[in-house]
Write a protein that holds these residues in place. Structure first.
Motif, PDB file in Angstrom:
ATOM      1  N   SER A  84      40.675  22.865  66.505  1.00 23.85           N
ATOM      2  CA  SER A  84      40.897  21.879  65.554  1.00 23.85           C
ATOM      3  C   SER A  84      41.293  22.339  64.434  1.00 23.85           C
ATOM      4  O   SER A  84      42.137  21.643  63.609  1.00 23.85           O
ATOM      5  CB  SER A  84      39.488  20.967  65.519  1.00 23.85           C
ATOM      6  OG  SER A  84      38.567  21.856  64.902  1.00 23.85           O
ATOM      7  N   HIS A  85      40.901  23.624  63.631  1.00 23.25           N
ATOM      8  CA  HIS A  85      41.117  23.946  62.476  1.00 23.25           C
ATOM      9  C   HIS A  85      42.745  24.109  62.502  1.00 23.25           C
ATOM     10  O   HIS A  85      43.636  23.807  61.549  1.00 23.25           O
ATOM     11  CB  HIS A  85      40.431  25.200  62.163  1.00 23.25           C
ATOM     12  CG  HIS A  85      40.913  25.834  60.910  1.00 23.25           C
ATOM     13  ND1 HIS A  85      39.631  26.131  59.889  1.00 23.25           N
ATOM     14  CD2 HIS A  85      41.881  26.457  60.307  1.00 23.25           C
ATOM     15  CE1 HIS A  85      40.445  26.544  58.869  1.00 23.25           C
ATOM     16  NE2 HIS A  85      41.725  26.869  58.959  1.00 23.25           N
ATOM     17  N   VAL A  86      43.494  25.036  63.451  1.00 22.66           N
ATOM     18  CA  VAL A  86      44.683  25.285  63.553  1.00 22.66           C
ATOM     19  C   VAL A  86      45.466  24.103  63.776  1.00 22.66           C
ATOM     20  O   VAL A  86      46.562  23.606  62.940  1.00 22.66           O
ATOM     21  CB  VAL A  86      44.951  26.121  64.758  1.00 22.66           C
ATOM     22  CG1 VAL A  86      46.475  26.529  64.963  1.00 22.66           C
ATOM     23  CG2 VAL A  86      44.253  27.448  64.542  1.00 22.66           C
ATOM     24  N   ALA A 150      46.750  30.220  61.413  1.00 22.78           N
ATOM     25  CA  ALA A 150      47.343  28.909  61.023  1.00 22.78           C
ATOM     26  C   ALA A 150      48.425  28.901  59.839  1.00 22.78           C
ATOM     27  O   ALA A 150      49.222  28.426  60.055  1.00 22.78           O
ATOM     28  CB  ALA A 150      45.946  28.142  60.388  1.00 22.78           C
ATOM     29  N   LEU A 151      48.231  29.991  58.875  1.00 20.17           N
ATOM     30  CA  LEU A 151      49.143  30.128  58.012  1.00 20.17           C
ATOM     31  C   LEU A 151      50.589  30.659  58.389  1.00 20.17           C
ATOM     32  O   LEU A 151      51.622  30.339  58.047  1.00 20.17           O
ATOM     33  CB  LEU A 151      48.616  31.056  56.771  1.00 20.17           C
ATOM     34  CG  LEU A 151      47.496  30.562  55.870  1.00 20.17           C
ATOM     35  CD1 LEU A 151      47.201  31.534  54.919  1.00 20.17           C
ATOM     36  CD2 LEU A 151      48.469  29.379  55.217  1.00 20.17           C
ATOM     37  N   MET A 152      50.399  31.761  59.427  1.00 14.09           N
ATOM     38  CA  MET A 152      51.645  31.955  60.083  1.00 14.09           C
ATOM     39  C   MET A 152      52.435  30.983  60.812  1.00 14.09           C
ATOM     40  O   MET A 152      53.657  30.797  60.905  1.00 14.09           O
ATOM     41  CB  MET A 152      51.307  33.279  61.021  1.00 14.09           C
ATOM     42  CG  MET A 152      51.053  34.635  60.367  1.00 14.09           C
ATOM     43  SD  MET A 152      52.274  35.069  59.122  1.00 14.09           S
ATOM     44  CE  MET A 152      51.526  34.280  57.671  1.00 14.09           C
ATOM     45  N   LEU A 153      51.622  30.266  61.629  1.00 10.98           N
ATOM     46  CA  LEU A 153      52.057  29.105  62.352  1.00 10.98           C
ATOM     47  C   LEU A 153      52.784  28.140  61.272  1.00 10.98           C
ATOM     48  O   LEU A 153      53.823  27.612  61.811  1.00 10.98           O
ATOM     49  CB  LEU A 153      51.143  28.532  63.079  1.00 10.98           C
ATOM     50  CG  LEU A 153      50.557  29.368  64.519  1.00 10.98           C
ATOM     51  CD1 LEU A 153      49.456  28.737  65.096  1.00 10.98           C
ATOM     52  CD2 LEU A 153      51.726  29.331  65.270  1.00 10.98           C
ATOM     53  N   GLY A 158      59.455  29.808  62.763  1.00  7.76           N
ATOM     54  CA  GLY A 158      60.565  30.391  63.645  1.00  7.76           C
ATOM     55  C   GLY A 158      60.242  31.828  64.278  1.00  7.76           C
ATOM     56  O   GLY A 158      60.772  32.111  65.378  1.00  7.76           O
ATOM     57  N   THR A 159      59.247  32.421  63.657  1.00  8.15           N
ATOM     58  CA  THR A 159      58.786  33.768  64.121  1.00  8.15           C
ATOM     59  C   THR A 159      57.480  33.558  65.082  1.00  8.15           C
ATOM     60  O   THR A 159      57.566  34.144  66.166  1.00  8.15           O
ATOM     61  CB  THR A 159      58.358  34.607  63.094  1.00  8.15           C
ATOM     62  OG1 THR A 159      59.571  34.853  62.118  1.00  8.15           O
ATOM     63  CG2 THR A 159      57.855  35.949  63.567  1.00  8.15           C
ATOM     64  N   PHE A 160      56.742  32.602  64.682  1.00  8.79           N
ATOM     65  CA  PHE A 160      55.544  32.505  65.370  1.00  8.79           C
ATOM     66  C   PHE A 160      55.615  31.018  65.994  1.00  8.79           C
ATOM     67  O   PHE A 160      55.184  29.934  65.647  1.00  8.79           O
ATOM     68  CB  PHE A 160      54.337  32.551  64.537  1.00  8.79           C
ATOM     69  CG  PHE A 160      54.031  33.657  63.936  1.00  8.79           C
ATOM     70  CD1 PHE A 160      53.140  34.429  64.482  1.00  8.79           C
ATOM     71  CD2 PHE A 160      54.479  34.002  62.586  1.00  8.79           C
ATOM     72  CE1 PHE A 160      52.870  35.669  63.888  1.00  8.79           C
ATOM     73  CE2 PHE A 160      54.335  35.192  61.858  1.00  8.79           C
ATOM     74  CZ  PHE A 160      53.335  36.345  62.776  1.00  8.79           C
ATOM     75  N   SER A 161      56.527  30.895  67.005  1.00  5.64           N
ATOM     76  CA  SER A 161      56.883  29.898  67.840  1.00  5.64           C
ATOM     77  C   SER A 161      56.136  29.465  69.284  1.00  5.64           C
ATOM     78  O   SER A 161      56.277  28.321  69.802  1.00  5.64           O
ATOM     79  CB  SER A 161      58.444  29.563  68.056  1.00  5.64           C
ATOM     80  OG  SER A 161      58.811  31.048  68.857  1.00  5.64           O
ATOM     81  N   THR A 165      50.063  31.518  70.846  1.00  2.00           N
ATOM     82  CA  THR A 165      49.437  32.501  69.995  1.00  2.00           C
ATOM     83  C   THR A 165      48.026  32.298  69.577  1.00  2.00           C
ATOM     84  O   THR A 165      47.276  33.446  69.388  1.00  2.00           O
ATOM     85  CB  THR A 165      50.426  32.710  68.851  1.00  2.00           C
ATOM     86  OG1 THR A 165      51.781  33.178  69.190  1.00  2.00           O
ATOM     87  CG2 THR A 165      50.189  33.905  67.954  1.00  2.00           C
ATOM     88  N   SER A 166      47.556  31.246  69.049  1.00  2.00           N
ATOM     89  CA  SER A 166      46.738  30.864  68.621  1.00  2.00           C
ATOM     90  C   SER A 166      45.347  31.218  69.474  1.00  2.00           C
ATOM     91  O   SER A 166      44.384  31.612  69.220  1.00  2.00           O
ATOM     92  CB  SER A 166      46.447  29.418  67.912  1.00  2.00           C
ATOM     93  OG  SER A 166      45.137  28.974  67.539  1.00  2.00           O
ATOM     94  N   THR A 167      45.535  30.693  70.786  1.00  2.00           N
ATOM     95  CA  THR A 167      44.495  30.693  71.705  1.00  2.00           C
ATOM     96  C   THR A 167      44.200  32.386  72.045  1.00  2.00           C
ATOM     97  O   THR A 167      43.272  32.736  72.179  1.00  2.00           O
ATOM     98  CB  THR A 167      44.799  29.945  72.981  1.00  2.00           C
ATOM     99  OG1 THR A 167      45.222  28.810  72.926  1.00  2.00           O
ATOM    100  CG2 THR A 167      43.887  30.232  74.091  1.00  2.00           C
ATOM    101  N   ARG A 168      45.310  33.078  72.223  1.00  2.00           N
ATOM    102  CA  ARG A 168      45.166  34.494  72.390  1.00  2.00           C
ATOM    103  C   ARG A 168      44.450  35.170  71.243  1.00  2.00           C
ATOM    104  O   ARG A 168      43.592  36.048  71.585  1.00  2.00           O
ATOM    105  CB  ARG A 168      46.562  35.031  72.596  1.00  2.00           C
ATOM    106  CG  ARG A 168      47.262  34.725  73.980  1.00  2.00           C
ATOM    107  CD  ARG A 168      48.656  35.565  74.509  1.00  2.00           C
ATOM    108  NE  ARG A 168      49.482  35.240  73.620  1.00  2.00           N
ATOM    109  CZ  ARG A 168      50.477  34.317  74.077  1.00  2.00           C
ATOM    110  NH1 ARG A 168      50.357  33.512  74.908  1.00  2.00           N
ATOM    111  NH2 ARG A 168      51.186  34.031  73.314  1.00  2.00           N
TER     112      ARG A 168
END
Length: 234
Positions: A84-86, A150-153, A158-161, A165-168
């Motif tokens: 929920s945070h992400v 979250a910040l990267m997403l 474009g890079t963190f698409s 990723t968040s789940t892993r």
């Protein structure tokens, strides 16, 4: 609507619509149809206004956590809390970047409340013997990892698409924080840290431990040191 509420509502809208999340106090005053003295009287300065915007925007997210009844499975609550945070960050990218901006010299109150809720759930997990380390260290690990993902997403889509990723990352961090399965017997030497974490959590909650305040503080420090030792040397 009060003048303060109108300024806050306008500032939140401008932050959401801004290409980079930045706003000027002049633009806020013009859109809210107030003079600069009114803005500074209610919020002190631009940083005070932005901090209030963050708390205003994050309040709806935190309300779901405040009103949430604790389940019997704190680990599942923590997994859901990460997700929920992400999701909040992805829905409110400018607000989220603002909340975690180095320019915010004083962390918004919402950030501190979010950390307290996380720590509370980790203490519940520790009481069930499901933490490898002390709740305080676990909270730092989880919060920094959640915020980083979250910040990267939101900042580099474009890079963190990859949506997974968040789940892993969540599962990797949780594997380092939680015991694999408390129903499975483990060797005594590997179980000492989680047992220490559990005893520390129970001691914090207990009102009748028989220890003085100083003794309780010292015992908690020792137990946290034992619970964190496996992580530090692992």
């Amino acid at each position: 609507m009060s003048t303060r509420a109108r300024i806050l509502e306008v500032a939140a809208r401008l932050v959401a619509e801004s290409p980079d999340g930045d706003i000027s106090t002049r633009a806020v005053c013009e859109a809210a149809q107030v003079g600069a003295p009114a803005l500074y009287r209610h919020f002190g300065d631009k940083e005070g206004l932005l901090s209030a915007v963050v708390d205003h925007g994050f309040d709806a997210y935190l309300a779901t956590k405040r009103d949430r009844g604790d389940t019997t499975d704190p680990v599942e609550d923590l997994r859901n809390g990460w997700d929920s945070h992400v999701e909040f960050a992805l829905r409110n990218p400018n607000l989220y970047r603002l909340m975690n901006s180095p320019a915010m010299r004083t962390p918004p109150a919402s950030a501190a409340e979010s950390h307290r809720i996380l720590t509370r759930d980790l203490e519940r997990a520790a009481e069930q013997g499901r933490l490898r380390i002390a709740p305080g260290l676990a909270a730092q690990m989880i919060m920094s990892a959640t915020t980083g993902v979250a910040l990267m997403l939101v900042s580099r889509p474009g890079t963190f698409s990859d949506a997974g990723t968040s789940t892993r990352v969540r599962d990797a961090v949780h594997a380092a924080v939680f015991t694999p399965d408390v129903r499975v017997a483990t060797p005594a030497d590997t179980d000492v840290p989680s047992t220490a974490a559990r005893l520390s959590a129970l001691l914090r909650r207990s009102q009748g431990s028989g220890l003085s305040t100083a003794e309780s503080a010292l015992m908690t420090e020792w137990l946290d040191r034992v619970s964190n030792s496996a992580h530090e040397h692992g």
